[in-house]
Design an enzyme around this catalytic site. Structure first.
Site, PDB file in Angstrom:
ATOM      1  N   ASP A 149       0.824  -1.209   0.000  1.00 17.64           N
ATOM      2  CA  ASP A 149       0.000   0.000   0.000  1.00 17.64           C
ATOM      3  C   ASP A 149       0.866   1.270   0.000  1.00 17.64           C
ATOM      4  O   ASP A 149       2.100   1.192  -0.054  1.00 17.64           O
ATOM      5  CB  ASP A 149      -0.917  -0.073   1.249  1.00 17.64           C
ATOM      6  CG  ASP A 149      -2.284   0.542   1.004  1.00 17.64           C
ATOM      7  OD1 ASP A 149      -2.424   1.338   0.077  1.00 17.64           O
ATOM      8  OD2 ASP A 149      -3.203   0.231   1.786  1.00 17.64           O
ATOM      9  N   GLU A 182      -0.958   1.808  -5.002  1.00 17.50           N
ATOM     10  CA  GLU A 182      -0.743   3.246  -4.737  1.00 17.50           C
ATOM     11  C   GLU A 182      -1.841   4.076  -5.396  1.00 17.50           C
ATOM     12  O   GLU A 182      -1.656   5.267  -5.609  1.00 17.50           O
ATOM     13  CB  GLU A 182       0.682   3.682  -5.053  1.00 17.50           C
ATOM     14  CG  GLU A 182       1.132   3.586  -6.469  1.00 17.50           C
ATOM     15  CD  GLU A 182       0.530   4.626  -7.367  1.00 17.50           C
ATOM     16  OE1 GLU A 182       0.992   5.769  -7.340  1.00 17.50           O
ATOM     17  OE2 GLU A 182      -0.402   4.280  -8.134  1.00 17.50           O
ATOM     18  N   TRP A 183      -2.963   3.405  -5.663  1.00 11.20           N
ATOM     19  CA  TRP A 183      -4.215   4.067  -6.031  1.00 11.20           C
ATOM     20  C   TRP A 183      -4.144   4.826  -7.360  1.00 11.20           C
ATOM     21  O   TRP A 183      -4.955   5.714  -7.619  1.00 11.20           O
ATOM     22  CB  TRP A 183      -4.675   5.017  -4.901  1.00 11.20           C
ATOM     23  CG  TRP A 183      -4.475   4.446  -3.531  1.00 11.20           C
ATOM     24  CD1 TRP A 183      -4.825   3.184  -3.124  1.00 11.20           C
ATOM     25  CD2 TRP A 183      -3.848   5.066  -2.400  1.00 11.20           C
ATOM     26  NE1 TRP A 183      -4.471   2.993  -1.803  1.00 11.20           N
ATOM     27  CE2 TRP A 183      -3.864   4.134  -1.331  1.00 11.20           C
ATOM     28  CE3 TRP A 183      -3.290   6.333  -2.177  1.00 11.20           C
ATOM     29  CZ2 TRP A 183      -3.335   4.420  -0.077  1.00 11.20           C
ATOM     30  CZ3 TRP A 183      -2.763   6.615  -0.924  1.00 11.20           C
ATOM     31  CH2 TRP A 183      -2.790   5.669   0.102  1.00 11.20           C
ATOM     32  N   GLY A 184      -3.142   4.501  -8.164  1.00  3.12           N
ATOM     33  CA  GLY A 184      -3.043   5.146  -9.474  1.00  3.12           C
ATOM     34  C   GLY A 184      -2.549   6.581  -9.425  1.00  3.12           C
ATOM     35  O   GLY A 184      -2.594   7.296 -10.419  1.00  3.12           O
ATOM     36  N   ASN A 186       0.475   7.836  -9.109  1.00  6.88           N
ATOM     37  CA  ASN A 186       1.729   8.128  -9.835  1.00  6.88           C
ATOM     38  C   ASN A 186       1.818   7.339 -11.135  1.00  6.88           C
ATOM     39  O   ASN A 186       2.900   6.945 -11.562  1.00  6.88           O
ATOM     40  CB  ASN A 186       2.937   7.833  -8.945  1.00  6.88           C
ATOM     41  CG  ASN A 186       2.925   8.662  -7.686  1.00  6.88           C
ATOM     42  OD1 ASN A 186       3.390   9.799  -7.678  1.00  6.88           O
ATOM     43  ND2 ASN A 186       2.366   8.106  -6.615  1.00  6.88           N
ATOM     44  N   ASP A 204     -10.100   3.522  -3.288  1.00  4.68           N
ATOM     45  CA  ASP A 204     -10.820   2.327  -2.835  1.00  4.68           C
ATOM     46  C   ASP A 204     -12.234   2.237  -3.398  1.00  4.68           C
ATOM     47  O   ASP A 204     -12.965   3.222  -3.477  1.00  4.68           O
ATOM     48  CB  ASP A 204     -10.905   2.321  -1.304  1.00  4.68           C
ATOM     49  CG  ASP A 204      -9.551   2.043  -0.685  1.00  4.68           C
ATOM     50  OD1 ASP A 204      -8.549   1.995  -1.434  1.00  4.68           O
ATOM     51  OD2 ASP A 204      -9.489   1.876   0.546  1.00  4.68           O
TER      52      ASP A 204
HETATM   53  C1  GLA Z   1      -5.953   1.280   1.567  1.00  4.78           C
HETATM   54  C2  GLA Z   1      -6.108   0.283   0.435  1.00  4.78           C
HETATM   55  C3  GLA Z   1      -7.222  -0.684   0.758  1.00  4.78           C
HETATM   56  C4  GLA Z   1      -6.894  -1.398   2.061  1.00  4.78           C
HETATM   57  C5  GLA Z   1      -6.665  -0.386   3.179  1.00  4.78           C
HETATM   58  C6  GLA Z   1      -6.122  -1.050   4.441  1.00  4.78           C
HETATM   59  O1  GLA Z   1      -7.062   2.103   1.680  1.00  4.78           O
HETATM   60  O2  GLA Z   1      -6.361   0.945  -0.780  1.00  4.78           O
HETATM   61  O3  GLA Z   1      -7.414  -1.622  -0.283  1.00  4.78           O
HETATM   62  O4  GLA Z   1      -5.761  -2.191   1.872  1.00  4.78           O
HETATM   63  O5  GLA Z   1      -5.731   0.609   2.792  1.00  4.78           O
HETATM   64  O6  GLA Z   1      -5.892  -0.131   5.468  1.00  4.78           O
END
Ligand code: GLA
Length: 402
Positions: A149, A182-184, A186, A204
């Site tokens: 993460d 890393e949620w896209g 970068n 998320d």
């Molecule tokens: C982030 C991630 C989620 C999950 C949580 C855990 O938000 O994107 O998928 O892993 O952390 O804390």
């Protein structure tokens, strides 16, 4: 002679760059289960064992689900005096190794979660500065998958941080699927092909079909807006390196039509299929959606081509996905609140995939059609396709060229 030496040096660098991650770990999108969407940090040994049992007894294992991944919350709040991570002693009274052996004994694989930053998103010890030590810890435990993460990462460079962990895993010597989370932020699709097997493309997910869940300082994204955000990313995905639009919310509160549409879309997108529901208590309907092998085969097709939105007609989104052997999948998704009638004249459509150089041309080939949810053949492409699709439901077809 000089040229030969230069060639050898170039070859050495080429091999090293490409030898960065383990090869052939996820030639099709990974499938499994992850604890986060339903349980957050309320995880323990019994849950994992019962989940492994349920994945086998429900037929999920037979359908291809393989990895059981413990997300955030599996650790003690502090490392030990030697700097090692410590699995939570209360949640896992027999230790993590015993649990991993149990999961392996079921013919399944096991994964853990950590974070590139100094702390995980739930505040447990992050890996920053401990990459090689943690990688050895994971390899010794015998894990097969690591979700990594991006919380508490201020000042860090994403590409560098994830590359360091990738190298550390390689050095530790055990093949471990590396899932970048890393949620896209970068653009990992631009640099992660040789770093990991999958990378999150968005923030998320939440079990909402077409909206967001607003928490004030951050928001979770529903199924359709996540699908919208995949636009333009398909050229970066392929065998061994996948765009990850986040874990599944099937069975977590949406309607049956919405769950079916969500699952179909993820398969059209060649997304990793990581279930996020309580598989110990799922309904027959949820189970049927998660284990539809003909739909899963679209996701797992060995050509590994991510599908795309071909066009939208009167709020019905038409996703297409080239498959191996001159086949295609096509998914008509009714995004509106009303039932829609579709009248799709194949003879007027030439569907071109200019990136992967494929074309669905019904003037050249008479394709056979199969409804993958009803599991029946529904004719061919000579006649226009006329069907009714309920609100938030899909019609998903396999289009076979021979
Ligand atoms: C982030 C991630 C989620 C999950 C949580 C855990 O938000 O994107 O998928 O892993 O952390 O804390």
């Amino acid at each position: 002679m000089k040229n030969k030496i230069l060639l050898l040096i170039a070859l050495f660098f080429f091999v090293n760059v490409h030898a960065q991650k383990f090869e052939n770990l996820a030639l099709t999108p990974p499938m499994g289960w992850n604890s986060w969407n339903t349980f957050q940090t309320n995880i323990n040994e019994d849950l994992v064992k019962q989940t492994a049992d349920a994945i086998v007894s429900s037929g999920m294992k037979a359908a291809g689900y393989e990895y059981i991944v413990l997300d955030d919350g599996w650790m003690e709040m502090e490392r030990d005096s030697a700097g090692n991570l410590v699995p939570d002693r209360k949640k896992f009274p027999h230790g993590m190794k015993v649990l991993i052996d149990y999961v392996h004994s079921k013919g399944l694989k096991f994964g853990l979660y950590n974070c590139a930053g100094t702390k995980t998103c739930a505040g447990y010890p992050g890996t920053r500065g401990y990459e090689y030590q943690d990688a050895r810890f994971y390899a010794n435990l015998g894990i097969d998958y690591l979700k990594f993460d991006w919380c508490s990462s201020d000042g860090l460079n994403a590409k560098e941080s994830y590359t360091t962990m990738s190298k550390a895993l390689k050095k530790a010597g055990r093949p471990i699927v590396f899932s970048l989370c890393e949620w896209g932020q970068n653009k990992p699709w631009e640099w992660a092909e040789n770093v990991g097997e999958l990378w999150r493309t968005t923030g998320d997910i939440t079990a909402k079909f077409d909206g967001y869940l607003d928490h004030g300082s951050w928001k979770q994204t529903g199924v359709m807006p996540i699908a919208d955000l995949q636009k333009g990313l398909r050229k970066y995905a392929g065998p061994g390196h996948w765009n990850d639009p986040d874990m599944l919310e099937v069975g977590n509160g949406m309607s049956t039509n919405e769950d079916r549409a969500h699952f179909s879309l993820w398969c059209m997108l060649a997304a990793p299929l990581i279930a996020g529901n309580d598989v110990r208590k799922m309904s027959e309907t949820t189970k049927d959606i998660l284990t539809n092998k003909e739909v899963i085969a679209v996701d797992q097709d060995k050509a590994g081509i991510e599908g795309f939105l071909y066009k939208t007609i009167d709020s019905v989104e038409i996703y297409v996905k080239p498959l191996s052997e001159n086949n295609w999948a096509i998914c008509f998704l009714n995004r509106s609140a009303e039932t829609k009638n579709i009248n799709f004249n194949w003879q007027n459509e030439v569907i071109n995939d200019t990136i992967f150089n494929r074309s669905l041309d019904t003037k050249k080939v008479n394709y056979q059609l199969r409804d993958l949810w009803k599991k029946v053949n529904v004719g061919d492409t000579k006649k226009p396709l006329k069907k009714q699709i309920e609100s938030h439901n899909v019609l998903m077809l396999k289009v076979s060229g021979r």
